[in-house]
Design a protein around this motif. Structure first.
Motif, PDB file in Angstrom:
ATOM      1  N   TYR A 108       0.803  -1.226   0.000  1.00 26.75           N
ATOM      2  CA  TYR A 108       0.000   0.000   0.000  1.00 26.75           C
ATOM      3  C   TYR A 108       0.835   1.274   0.000  1.00 26.75           C
ATOM      4  N   LEU A 109       2.066   1.199   0.481  1.00 25.02           N
ATOM      5  CA  LEU A 109       2.938   2.370   0.300  1.00 25.02           C
ATOM      6  C   LEU A 109       3.029   2.669  -1.187  1.00 25.02           C
ATOM      7  N   LEU A 110       3.143   1.608  -1.962  1.00 27.26           N
ATOM      8  CA  LEU A 110       3.283   1.748  -3.410  1.00 27.26           C
ATOM      9  C   LEU A 110       1.929   2.016  -4.082  1.00 27.26           C
ATOM     10  N   ALA A 111       0.916   1.231  -3.717  1.00 25.23           N
ATOM     11  CA  ALA A 111      -0.384   1.327  -4.381  1.00 25.23           C
ATOM     12  C   ALA A 111      -1.044   2.679  -4.122  1.00 25.23           C
ATOM     13  N   LYS A 112      -0.877   3.198  -2.914  1.00 24.62           N
ATOM     14  CA  LYS A 112      -1.510   4.483  -2.589  1.00 24.62           C
ATOM     15  C   LYS A 112      -0.937   5.577  -3.484  1.00 24.62           C
ATOM     16  N   ARG A 113       0.388   5.579  -3.607  1.00 22.19           N
ATOM     17  CA  ARG A 113       1.019   6.569  -4.489  1.00 22.19           C
ATOM     18  C   ARG A 113       0.594   6.373  -5.948  1.00 22.19           C
ATOM     19  N   PHE A 114       0.443   5.118  -6.324  1.00 23.26           N
ATOM     20  CA  PHE A 114       0.119   4.822  -7.721  1.00 23.26           C
ATOM     21  C   PHE A 114      -1.316   5.242  -8.054  1.00 23.26           C
ATOM     22  N   ILE A 115      -2.221   4.999  -7.133  1.00 20.35           N
ATOM     23  CA  ILE A 115      -3.621   5.372  -7.364  1.00 20.35           C
ATOM     24  C   ILE A 115      -3.735   6.905  -7.434  1.00 20.35           C
ATOM     25  N   GLU A 116      -2.961   7.591  -6.604  1.00 25.37           N
ATOM     26  CA  GLU A 116      -2.928   9.060  -6.688  1.00 25.37           C
ATOM     27  C   GLU A 116      -2.373   9.518  -8.034  1.00 25.37           C
ATOM     28  N   TYR A 117      -1.338   8.808  -8.475  1.00 24.53           N
ATOM     29  CA  TYR A 117      -0.686   9.136  -9.753  1.00 24.53           C
ATOM     30  C   TYR A 117      -1.654   9.003 -10.916  1.00 24.53           C
ATOM     31  N   LEU A 118      -2.617   8.092 -10.787  1.00 32.55           N
ATOM     32  CA  LEU A 118      -3.613   7.922 -11.844  1.00 32.55           C
ATOM     33  C   LEU A 118      -4.691   8.995 -11.777  1.00 32.55           C
ATOM     34  N   GLY A 119      -4.638   9.833 -10.744  1.00 32.14           N
ATOM     35  CA  GLY A 119      -5.532  10.985 -10.726  1.00 32.14           C
ATOM     36  C   GLY A 119      -6.614  10.960  -9.656  1.00 32.14           C
ATOM     37  N   VAL A 120      -6.562   9.997  -8.744  1.00 33.37           N
ATOM     38  CA  VAL A 120      -7.544   9.984  -7.655  1.00 33.37           C
ATOM     39  C   VAL A 120      -6.996  10.882  -6.536  1.00 33.37           C
ATOM     40  N   GLU A 121      -7.859  11.711  -5.941  1.00 31.46           N
ATOM     41  CA  GLU A 121      -7.388  12.599  -4.883  1.00 31.46           C
ATOM     42  C   GLU A 121      -6.847  11.766  -3.719  1.00 31.46           C
TER      43      GLU A 121
ATOM     44  N   PHE B 205      -5.286  13.405 -18.104  1.00 31.15           N
ATOM     45  CA  PHE B 205      -4.156  12.906 -18.896  1.00 31.15           C
ATOM     46  C   PHE B 205      -4.265  11.401 -19.088  1.00 31.15           C
ATOM     47  N   TRP B 206      -4.491  10.680 -17.990  1.00 35.74           N
ATOM     48  CA  TRP B 206      -4.554   9.218 -18.096  1.00 35.74           C
ATOM     49  C   TRP B 206      -5.813   8.762 -18.821  1.00 35.74           C
ATOM     50  N   THR B 207      -6.893   9.518 -18.680  1.00 33.67           N
ATOM     51  CA  THR B 207      -8.105   9.171 -19.422  1.00 33.67           C
ATOM     52  C   THR B 207      -7.824   9.239 -20.925  1.00 33.67           C
ATOM     53  N   ARG B 208      -7.100  10.291 -21.333  1.00 33.64           N
ATOM     54  CA  ARG B 208      -6.752  10.400 -22.759  1.00 33.64           C
ATOM     55  C   ARG B 208      -5.906   9.215 -23.208  1.00 33.64           C
ATOM     56  N   GLN B 209      -4.997   8.764 -22.342  1.00 28.67           N
ATOM     57  CA  GLN B 209      -4.126   7.651 -22.725  1.00 28.67           C
ATOM     58  C   GLN B 209      -4.906   6.339 -22.751  1.00 28.67           C
ATOM     59  N   VAL B 245     -13.416  -2.718 -23.881  1.00 33.98           N
ATOM     60  CA  VAL B 245     -12.712  -1.462 -24.062  1.00 33.98           C
ATOM     61  C   VAL B 245     -13.455  -0.251 -23.492  1.00 33.98           C
ATOM     62  N   LYS B 246     -14.355  -0.457 -22.540  1.00 35.57           N
ATOM     63  CA  LYS B 246     -14.931   0.747 -21.934  1.00 35.57           C
ATOM     64  C   LYS B 246     -13.941   1.325 -20.929  1.00 35.57           C
ATOM     65  N   LEU B 247     -14.048   2.621 -20.683  1.00 31.39           N
ATOM     66  CA  LEU B 247     -13.008   3.316 -19.935  1.00 31.39           C
ATOM     67  C   LEU B 247     -12.731   2.702 -18.565  1.00 31.39           C
ATOM     68  N   SER B 248     -13.788   2.348 -17.825  1.00 29.69           N
ATOM     69  CA  SER B 248     -13.526   1.830 -16.478  1.00 29.69           C
ATOM     70  C   SER B 248     -12.732   0.528 -16.535  1.00 29.69           C
ATOM     71  N   GLU B 249     -12.985  -0.264 -17.552  1.00 31.52           N
ATOM     72  CA  GLU B 249     -12.249  -1.521 -17.649  1.00 31.52           C
ATOM     73  C   GLU B 249     -10.826  -1.293 -18.149  1.00 31.52           C
ATOM     74  N   GLN B 250     -10.649  -0.238 -18.950  1.00 29.57           N
ATOM     75  CA  GLN B 250      -9.286   0.134 -19.340  1.00 29.57           C
ATOM     76  C   GLN B 250      -8.485   0.576 -18.122  1.00 29.57           C
ATOM     77  N   GLN B 251      -9.132   1.358 -17.253  1.00 22.78           N
ATOM     78  CA  GLN B 251      -8.435   1.811 -16.050  1.00 22.78           C
ATOM     79  C   GLN B 251      -8.033   0.603 -15.208  1.00 22.78           C
TER      80      GLN B 251
END
Ligand code: SF4
Ligand code: SF4
Ligand code: SF4
Ligand code: FES
Lengths: 162, 323
Positions: A108-121, B205-209, B245-251
């Motif tokens: 979770y140290l890794l996953a938390k940062r990664f989920i944030e990186y994907l754009g989740v607050e 950004f990631w949504t576009r990718q 290929v819907k967005l949530s499944e891509q994520q």
């Protein structure tokens, strides 16, 4: 209520999940809490039996150990309508299976940062060690998280789309 | 200045012919000519008379190790040619107990860097006649023109920070080892820039990718770390991990693929290179690398070791953020 239920919240906007739209009237943050059976679940139970008040916004899913909480569960919970997720287990050193939470900590140290990186607050995912005797800590954690989510509004970045 | 790959082509063919003829291998995984001189393709030969179809040139980027999985249930050895980075991928497959080292004959190719065929093809040099290593550049001579190409501009990115130019533990080495120095230090500044972006912008950004992904699974299939016998995305009715290929499944797919190889990725860059939709997958892998380096004090998580970062822990030294 199970998160697998078909009656899960409706899908968010299909095209752009990042568009900010105001929270619907009467909206209440929804939290999915993954709690290990031996500590946090007991802690939640204690909060209940001791009549410690905490917001009813959390739905707890009992798992054998924090080591069982696959980070994909967190992503899926968000997609199926969670505004926040709590991942919780025994304090380091207290895991019923000795080491499950040490592995979970690294993950979770890794996953938390990664989920944030994907754009989740960052505020939306909370990881916390809560023992069986910490009913108050469980209640406080849920209250804090609920307040943060209320300020943030509905989670729309990871949403089930069509 | 070192020998180029083409200088080793004859030696490679001789070696493969010998191995096939004396029966020490039943097949060899190498390269053959592709649609032009800039795009060699993987090729598998099983008979000595096919060996002259094998080529070796400075555009041989394709990591071949994943093909070994096609042969693990058969008797006999396969031969394979590996560069330094490919040897890390082979190490990954061996450490994950997916490939038995005793069933592989490894032909090592010391490597001063591979030219990016996509870039060089655009220069209009025509059919390549000769490539010469000039130290900081490769001289490419084609039938329509020649040009000296600075390595820092025309090599694949990973070659610039590569510190594994010589494949470790090969059974046969083509030529002699090359100087093993990185041309520039590993640079995570693009990752830092993404981290600093406001989270809504990063989500966009990631949504576009991710929304471009066509689920061809090339990224998964080429990856030496993505090596499960049954992939969760191949299950017909996976219930909670979608494969459309819907967005949530891509994520979900992209989160899962990247995270399943966290701490095991060998930084070969192949996932991103093979993606037909140009999705910057290395921005996911390198984010995970960066965090692994910072969090767990492992300076080289991309070099396979016995137990990888997420398969171990340190009781007191690991950061504690969840109290
Ligand atoms: S990463 Fe290293 S070994 Fe791999 S192709 Fe580039 S220079 Fe050669
Ligand atoms: S994730 Fe990409 S860079 Fe990492 S090992 Fe797999 S293919 Fe190579
Ligand atoms: S290679 Fe690219 S398009 Fe294909 S599945 Fe991977 S990310 Fe998607
Ligand atoms: S049993 Fe509670 S964390 Fe392992």
């Amino acid at each position: 209520m199970s998160v697998n239920e078909k009656a899960a919240p409706a899908a968010g906007p299909a095209t752009n999940p990042t568009t900010a739209t105001p929270a619907p009237e009467g909206w209440e943050p929804k939290i999915i809490g993954f709690a290990c059976n031996w500590c946090t679940y007991a802690g939640a139970d204690l909060a209940g039996t001791s009549r410690i008040q905490y917001p009813p916004n959390i739905r707890v899913i009992r798992v054998p150990c924090s080591g069982r909480i696959n980070p994909q569960f967190v992503v899926r919970a968000f997609q199926r309508g969670a505004d926040g997720v709590l991942v919780a287990g025994c304090h380091p050193g207290d895991c019923h299976y000795s080491t499950g939470n040490y592995f979970a900590r690294r993950r979770y140290l890794l996953a938390k940062r990664f989920i944030e990186y994907l754009g989740v607050e960052p505020e939306r995912l909370q990881v916390r060690w809560i023992s069986g005797s910490e009913g108050q800590k469980f209640a406080d954690t849920v209250r804090e998280l609920t307040e943060k989510l209320r300020a943030l509004g509905p989670q729309r970045r990871l949403r089930e789309t069509l | 200045m070192s020998a180029t790959f083409t200088d080793h082509q004859a030696a490679l063919r001789d070696e493969v012919k010998k191995l096939l003829t004396d029966g020490s291998i039943k097949g060899f995984i190498g390269y053959a000519r592709g649609r032009d001189s800039y795009h060699p393709v993987p090729a598998i030969v099983t008979r000595p008379d096919q060996v002259d179809g094998l080529i070796l040139d400075q555009f041989s980027i394709f990591g071949l190790t994943k093909y070994l999985l096609d042969y693990i249930f058969e008797d006999g050895k396969m031969g394979i040619v590996v560069k330094g980075c490919d040897a890390l991928g082979l190490g990954r497959l061996i450490n994950d107990h997916r490939v038995d080292r005793n069933k592989v004959h490894v032909v090592g190719l010391p490597c001063a860097g591979v030219l990016n065929g996509e870039k060089v093809a655009k220069l209009g040099l025509g059919k390549v006649q000769r490539v010469t290593d000039k130290g900081s550049a490769f001289l490419v001579e084609g039938d329509k023109g020649s040009k000296e190409l600075p390595k820092t501009e025309y090599l694949w990115d990973k070659c610039l920070w590569c510190e594994n130019h010589n494949p470790a533990g090969a059974d046969t080495l083509l030529g002699s080892e090359v100087e093993n120095v990185a041309m520039k230090p590993r640079d995570f500044s693009d990752i830092t820039a993404l981290e600093k972006m406001p989270s809504a912008e990063r989500a966009a950004f990631w949504t576009r990718q991710f929304s471009r992904c066509i689920r061809c699974y090339a990224c998964r299939n080429v990856c030496p770390a993505c090596n499960c016998r049954e992939c969760v995305f191949d299950i017909a009715d996976p219930r909670w991990v979608g494969n459309t290929v819907k967005l949530s499944e891509q994520q979900m797919f992209h989160f899962t693929r990247a995270f399943h190889v966290a701490g095991r990725c060998v930084d070969c860059g192949e996932c991103e290179r093979v993606c037909p939709m140009e999705i910057p997958l290395m921005k996911l892998q390198r984010k995970l690398q960066k965090d692994v380096i910072e969090l767990f004090g492992n300076p080289k998580p991309f070099v396979p070791s016995e137990v990888e970062v997420l398969g171990q822990f340190r009781v007191t030294e690991d950061p504690e953020e969840f109290m």
